[in-house]
Structure formats: structure tokens, C-alpha cells
Design a protein around this motif. Structure first.
Motif, PDB file in Angstrom:
ATOM      1  N   LEU A  18       0.825  -1.208   0.000  1.00  0.00           N
ATOM      2  CA  LEU A  18       0.000   0.000   0.000  1.00  0.00           C
ATOM      3  C   LEU A  18       0.857   1.255   0.000  1.00  0.00           C
ATOM      4  CD1 LEU A  18      -2.873  -0.873   2.440  1.00  0.00           C
ATOM      5  CD2 LEU A  18      -3.076  -0.111   0.076  1.00  0.00           C
ATOM      6  N   GLN A  19       2.022   1.174   0.647  1.00  0.00           N
ATOM      7  CA  GLN A  19       2.831   2.388   0.775  1.00  0.00           C
ATOM      8  C   GLN A  19       3.714   2.620  -0.440  1.00  0.00           C
ATOM      9  OE1 GLN A  19       4.516   1.408   4.475  1.00  0.00           O
ATOM     10  NE2 GLN A  19       2.964   2.466   5.667  1.00  0.00           N
ATOM     11  N   VAL A  51       6.417   6.360  -3.214  1.00  0.00           N
ATOM     12  CA  VAL A  51       7.770   6.525  -3.747  1.00  0.00           C
ATOM     13  C   VAL A  51       7.715   7.084  -5.165  1.00  0.00           C
ATOM     14  CG1 VAL A  51       9.986   5.397  -3.985  1.00  0.00           C
ATOM     15  CG2 VAL A  51       8.226   4.369  -2.528  1.00  0.00           C
ATOM     16  N   PRO A  97      24.484  20.124  13.118  1.00  0.00           N
ATOM     17  CA  PRO A  97      23.615  19.935  11.949  1.00  0.00           C
ATOM     18  C   PRO A  97      22.274  20.635  12.090  1.00  0.00           C
ATOM     19  CG  PRO A  97      24.023  17.830  13.072  1.00  0.00           C
ATOM     20  CD  PRO A  97      24.897  18.841  13.710  1.00  0.00           C
ATOM     21  N   ALA A  98      21.762  20.747  13.313  1.00  0.00           N
ATOM     22  CA  ALA A  98      20.460  21.398  13.493  1.00  0.00           C
ATOM     23  C   ALA A  98      20.556  22.892  13.225  1.00  0.00           C
ATOM     24  CB  ALA A  98      19.934  21.140  14.906  1.00  0.00           C
ATOM     25  N   ARG A 121      21.752  19.145   1.835  1.00  0.00           N
ATOM     26  CA  ARG A 121      21.026  18.359   0.845  1.00  0.00           C
ATOM     27  C   ARG A 121      19.707  17.822   1.408  1.00  0.00           C
ATOM     28  NH1 ARG A 121      22.700  13.545  -1.117  1.00  0.00           N
ATOM     29  NH2 ARG A 121      24.192  13.511   0.570  1.00  0.00           N
ATOM     30  N   TRP A 122      19.716  17.483   2.723  1.00  0.00           N
ATOM     31  CA  TRP A 122      18.518  16.910   3.328  1.00  0.00           C
ATOM     32  C   TRP A 122      17.351  17.888   3.339  1.00  0.00           C
ATOM     33  CZ3 TRP A 122      16.930  19.479   7.754  1.00  0.00           C
ATOM     34  CH2 TRP A 122      17.879  20.312   8.357  1.00  0.00           C
ATOM     35  N   GLN A 123      17.673  19.188   3.140  1.00  0.00           N
ATOM     36  CA  GLN A 123      16.635  20.205   3.247  1.00  0.00           C
ATOM     37  C   GLN A 123      15.920  20.462   1.941  1.00  0.00           C
ATOM     38  OE1 GLN A 123      17.784  24.034   4.531  1.00  0.00           O
ATOM     39  NE2 GLN A 123      16.385  23.808   6.217  1.00  0.00           N
ATOM     40  N   SER A 146      14.363  18.916  -0.409  1.00  0.00           N
ATOM     41  CA  SER A 146      13.332  18.158  -1.107  1.00  0.00           C
ATOM     42  C   SER A 146      12.097  19.012  -1.376  1.00  0.00           C
ATOM     43  CB  SER A 146      12.959  16.899  -0.346  1.00  0.00           C
ATOM     44  OG  SER A 146      12.612  17.201   0.971  1.00  0.00           O
ATOM     45  N   PHE A 147      11.825  19.990  -0.485  1.00  0.00           N
ATOM     46  CA  PHE A 147      10.664  20.849  -0.738  1.00  0.00           C
ATOM     47  C   PHE A 147      10.905  21.712  -1.978  1.00  0.00           C
ATOM     48  CE2 PHE A 147       8.705  25.061  -0.297  1.00  0.00           C
ATOM     49  CZ  PHE A 147       7.388  24.675  -0.440  1.00  0.00           C
ATOM     50  N   ARG A 155      12.856  21.140  -4.388  1.00  0.00           N
ATOM     51  CA  ARG A 155      12.858  20.313  -5.575  1.00  0.00           C
ATOM     52  C   ARG A 155      11.427  20.036  -6.036  1.00  0.00           C
ATOM     53  NH1 ARG A 155      15.171  14.723  -5.018  1.00  0.00           N
ATOM     54  NH2 ARG A 155      15.585  15.445  -2.913  1.00  0.00           N
TER      55      ARG A 155
END
Lengths: 282, 261
Positions: A7-8, A12, A194-195, A270-272, A274-275, A277
Motif C-alpha cells: 500500500l505504501q 515513492v 547539523p540542526a 542536501r537533506w533540506q 526536497s521541498f 525540488r
């Protein structure tokens, strides 16, 4: 169990892929932003060319480019740019170092914050240009006072950004570090740094912007070299094309350094992205 | 064995969050703690985790007093609390930094496989759904192989379907190494599905009200009549615990415990 995994799975597929986007589309987006300034420049060029204006006070783009080309040919341009870049570079470096050190201490350590922060905030309320006469008396008319002024301008946003970022680190995330029994240094390295990084990078960019602002002020106060000198020189000798040329070069180099800073820090954030993108692809 | 001896917590603002809470919890037991708001459930859990110190009383694990976070005690919070700057795999391996890299990778891979997220190893936490993120949090806690795993309303933020799925999944994972599970919940069905013992607490000050043993074999059928009966039992106890006219259960009362009123 198995059913849920299935279902999940569609989630992706919904994630957009930057790599698959055609390069032409990726190139077209920034070009869109050039449309307005380019057409304005072109319109002015035409207006002067058609004789609707003599273009003496507001030189047409072609004249500005000629000026830049002349300055470049004589080697003067390189000299001015190098001088200004050196000042900004040293001032920015010193301001960032001081802002990071003091901001880090005040953000992490409550007692230091109560001791130091009120004074820093009070000093911040003073318009930095007001320091100019004092700096000239203390440090002389030459490089030291100029670099000091730029460093002061860079210091405050970096200091403020860093203390604010440290203070707003999510207590819940810090608790995760506590649960895994991180030592003080490990907590700083693996949780706090990192924060804090995204806000710190923004502070650096704001600081760099202010550095460029203050280099102009610094070069107004009796410089014989630098882009700010070109501005003053253009005003005193009545050469508007030279003024506009200096402004254009300021804009290009300022934007370029900001862009370099952005590129240099992008791998860390890089982790930030995605929005950005996702909205970019929409 | 986890021993709680008259654990008391008074916050600096004078709130009695927990009053002389005592219990003994065997290794491998599943305990659900349920109660109205302000009954000290979370306070108790944080004391066992070593995140907050009790004002009085002791928490001991295998005879060792717990005053700070302990390697044998893991905790899962209501929110997944993943570190957004680490990939899913690095989040799971976060507490394993002392292990050699090869072993860490191997254990993380196994944990990912076990929670059904093997394909998400390199994904950032923000790209996960709520249920997936909580699975990663479970994997992160379990990969350290704790003896006691504390869960603070771990599924309350999830939708009913995901919640039920994760409850089953938790039991499945628990069966691997059989750690002690202590679960704080608001959900009566969740308590009855998971727990060997349900501790019903009552508020102001937080204290133990009733202890209900759920002797149903696993896996438990949520629709069985006996299951319904246990649910009703817990619900009734919960209702009574909130009724101020009902005195504390005689056997459970400690000297002075009821005099707070």
C-alpha cells in the motif's frame, strides 16, 4: 505486514526526479528572470539611439559596456575589483569568525548570554556607519578602519543568526541525543551543529550581503582604489557611465559571491532541499 | 527485572505528578499504562528512561539504579523524532556509533529489513509517511537491543489502520528478542491487544489505581468475546479511576498515599 508495504509503495513513485527533467527546461527557468531587466535595457538603448533622450545622465547600456571594456583594457578594473574583494574577504572572514565564536558561546552557554548579549544588542542598535569617524581616529584612514567597518557589519547578522538558531534547536531532538547518551562534544557535533547549520548558512549570506553594503561605505571614506572609489570618482568627474559600470560590477560580483557561498554549503544541506525540488518541478 | 519503589515526582511548580508509585516488572513482560490526563504516565516513563529524575523513590534495573539514560533502556516517543539531516539508515544507526562500521551497517540493514523499509535506506526522513517514520523510530530503538523498551503513546498520532498495523508489527518485533515493553497509551484496545498487565492510574496526584492482568494467549483476536470482556474491564476501571467518590483500591494504598485530598 506485506499488505501494508504494498500500500505504501505508490508514495515513492510520486517523488519527482530532478535528473529526469530535460536540461532545456532547467535552463529556461533562470532565463525567465532575465527577461525584464534585458528588455528594459534594450528599450533604453533604443530610446537613446532614436534620439528621444540624449542619455547624458542616464547612459545607455552600450556606453556602460564601453566604459567597462575600457577600464578592463587598462587593467584598472582588475585592480579595483581585487582591492574591493580583498577588503570584503578579510572583513567578512573576521566578522564571521567573531560572530560565530561569540554567537556560539552565547547560544550554548546561558550565563555568557546573560553577560554578553545585552551589550551586543545595545551595540547593534547603533547604525554601523556611525562608527566610521571613531574607526578613522583609532585605526587610521587606510585599510584597517575599512576592514573593521565591514567586519562590524558582518558580525551582527552572523551573531544573531547563530544564537537564535542554537536557542531554537528542538528540545525533542536534543532528548534523542540524551537517550543515546551522547557526551557534550558529541551532542554538539552530532545534534547541535547539523540542526543549526541551515540558519547559520542564511546568516552567513545575510552577513555577506551586508559586507558588500559596508565596503561601499568604507570606500567612500577616502579610498584611492576599489569599486567604491570608482563611484566617487565618477560623481566628482561627472562620469555617470563609470558610476553605472561600478554598480553593475558590484551587482555581478555580489551575486557571484553569494552564489559561491550557496554552492559551497549546498552539499551540507542536501537533506533540506526536497521541498524546493518538489515545488520547482510543479 | 525492573523495580519501581515509591517513585514520586513533584515538579518545581508544586505539581504532584506522581505519588509513591511502586511496581515490579519482569524481563519480557509487556505492560500498558493507561489513565486520564495528569495521572503521571509520561512522568513515570521519563523517570524510567532516566530523562527526568524522580524527586523520591528509586528505579532499578537488574539491581542498578537508573538516574540517567541507560544503555539497556530504549524509548520511543509519540513523534518519531528522526534527525532530519540523516538518512533513514543513518538514523537507525545513530546509537551504534561505537560499533565498527561493518557491523553497524549489517545491523542497520537487518533492522530495516525487519521493519519492512529496506528500500528506504537512503531516503530522507521528511519523505516518509507518518507510519513509516514511526517504524524507523522503532527500528532505531530496537537496533540497540534494549532490555527495556519504553513507548510513550507511540501510535496516537497515526490513523486507525496504520495504528493497528503497527501494533501487530510491534508484537512481531518484540518476539525476536523479548525485551520488556512499557507502553503508555490512551487507547484501551491497544492496551488489551498488547499487554500482559494493564496498570490503570488515577490523577491528582498520579498514582496506581488498579492492575489488570490480561491472560489471553497471543495472537489476540480483537473480536473475541473474552477480548471484549477485558476491554470492558479496563474501561470500567478507567471510569472508576476518574470518579472522585471512588476511594483508592485498598490493597494498593500506601500509608499517606490517600491523604493528599
Amino acid at each position: 505486514m506485506i499488505m501494508t508495504v504494498e500500500l505504501q509503495a505508490p508514495a515513492v513513485a510520486a517523488t519527482p526526479q530532478t535528473a529526469s527533467r530535460p536540461w532545456a527546461a532547467r535552463l529556461a527557468r533562470p532565463l525567465l528572470g532575465l527577461l525584464l531587466p534585458l528588455s528594459l535595457a534594450l528599450a533604453w538603448e533604443l530610446a537613446v539611439w532614436a534620439g528621444w533622450s540624449n542619455g547624458r545622465l542616464v547612459p545607455p547600456p552600450s556606453k556602460v559596456f564601453t566604459t567597462i571594456a575600457e577600464l578592463a583594457r587598462s587593467g584598472e578594473l582588475t585592480r579595483h575589483i581585487t582591492m574591493t574583494l580583498t577588503r570584503v574577504g578579510i572583513g567578512f572572514g573576521l566578522g564571521v569568525a567573531a560572530g560565530t565564536l561569540l554567537g556560539g558561546i552565547c547560544g550554548y552557554w546561558g550565563l555568557a548570554r546573560r553577560l554578553i548579549d545585552p551589550t551586543v544588542q545595545a551595540l547593534r542598535a547603533i547604525p554601523s556607519i556611525a562608527w566610521v569617524p571613531l574607526f578613522i581616529l583609532w585605526l587610521g584612514i587606510f585599510e584597517t578602519s575599512k576592514v573593521a567597518l565591514i567586519a562590524v557589519g558582518v558580525f551582527f547578522p552572523v551573531y544573531l543568526g547563530l544564537t537564535g538558531a542554537i536557542l531554537s534547536v528542538d528540545r525533542k531532538i536534543v532528548e534523542v541525543g540524551r537517550v543515546f547518551r551522547l557526551s557534550g562534544p558529541a551532542m554538539i557535533r552530532r545534534i547541535l551543529l547539523p540542526a543549526v547549520l541551515p540558519a547559520y548558512v542564511v546568516a552567513l549570506r545575510v552577513g555577506l550581503g551586508l559586507g558588500w553594503m559596508f565596503v561601499v561605505a568604507a570606500e567612500f571614506m577616502g579610498a584611492s582604489e576599489g569599486l567604491g572609489y570608482l563611484l566617487i570618482d565618477g560623481q566628482q568627474l561627472g562620469k555617470p557611465a563609470q558610476i553605472v559600470a561600478a554598480i553593475v560590477i558590484f551587482a555581478i560580483i555580489g551575486k557571484a559571491t553569494d552564489w559561491l557561498l550557496e554552492i559551497a554549503t549546498a552539499p551540507l544541506l542536501r537533506w533540506q532541499d526536497s521541498f524546493a525540488r518538489q515545488s520547482g518541478a510543479a | 527485572m525492573l523495580q519501581l519503589q515509591s517513585v514520586t515526582k513533584v515538579y518545581p511548580n508544586g505539581v504532584h505528578a506522581l505519588e509513591r508509585f511502586s511496581s515490579e516488572i519482569q524481563l519480557g513482560e509487556i505492560i500498558a499504562i493507561i489513565g486520564g490526563s495528569g495521572c503521571g504516565k509520561s512522568t513515570l516513563l521519563r523517570a524510567i528512561a532516566g530523562l527526568d529524575r524522580a524527586s523520591n523513590g528509586t528505579v532499578t534495573l537488574d539491581g542498578e539504579a537508573i538516574a540517567a539514560p541507560h544503555a539497556k533502556v530504549g524509548i520511543i516517543f509519540q513523534e518519531p523524532r528522526l534527525l532530519p539531516w540523516l538518512t533513514v539508515a543513518d538514523n537507525i544507526g545513530f546509537g551504534l556509533s561505537e560499533l565498527p562500521a561493518a557491523e553497524r551497517r549489517e545491523r542497520v540493514a537487518r533492522a530495516l529489513e525487519r521493519v519492512g523499509l529496506a528500500d528506504k535506506a537512503k531516503v530522507w526522513p521528511r519523505e516518509l509517511s507518518g507510519g513509516q517514520a514511526q517504524r524507523v523510530a522503532i527500528a532505531r530503538a530496537l537496533v540497540a537491543q534494549p532490555e527495556v523498551l519504553l513507548l510513550d503513546e507511540p501510535f496516537s498520532a497515526l490513523d486507525a489502520f496504520t495504528r493497528k498495523d503497527l501494533q501487530d508489527h510491534l508484537l512481531d518485533l518484540w518476539a525476536d528478542t523479548r525485551p520488556t515493553l512499557i507502553l503508555v497509551t490512551h487507547d484501551v484496545e491497544e492496551a488489551v491487544v498488547l499487554a500482559d498487565r494493564v496498570l490503570v492510574m488515577r490523577p491528582h496526584p498520579g498514582r496506581l489505581f488498579e492492575e489488570i492482568t490480561i491472560n489471553l494467549s497471543r495472537p489476540r483476536d480483537r473480536n473475541a468475546p473474552l477480548f471484549e470482556q477485558f476491554k470492558r474491564h479496563v474501561l470500567t476501571a478507567l471510569d472508576r479511576s476518574l470518579d472522585r467518590t471512588v476511594p483508592d483500591t485498598q490493597g494498593r494504598r500506601e500509608p499517606g498515599g490517600g491523604l493528599w485530598w
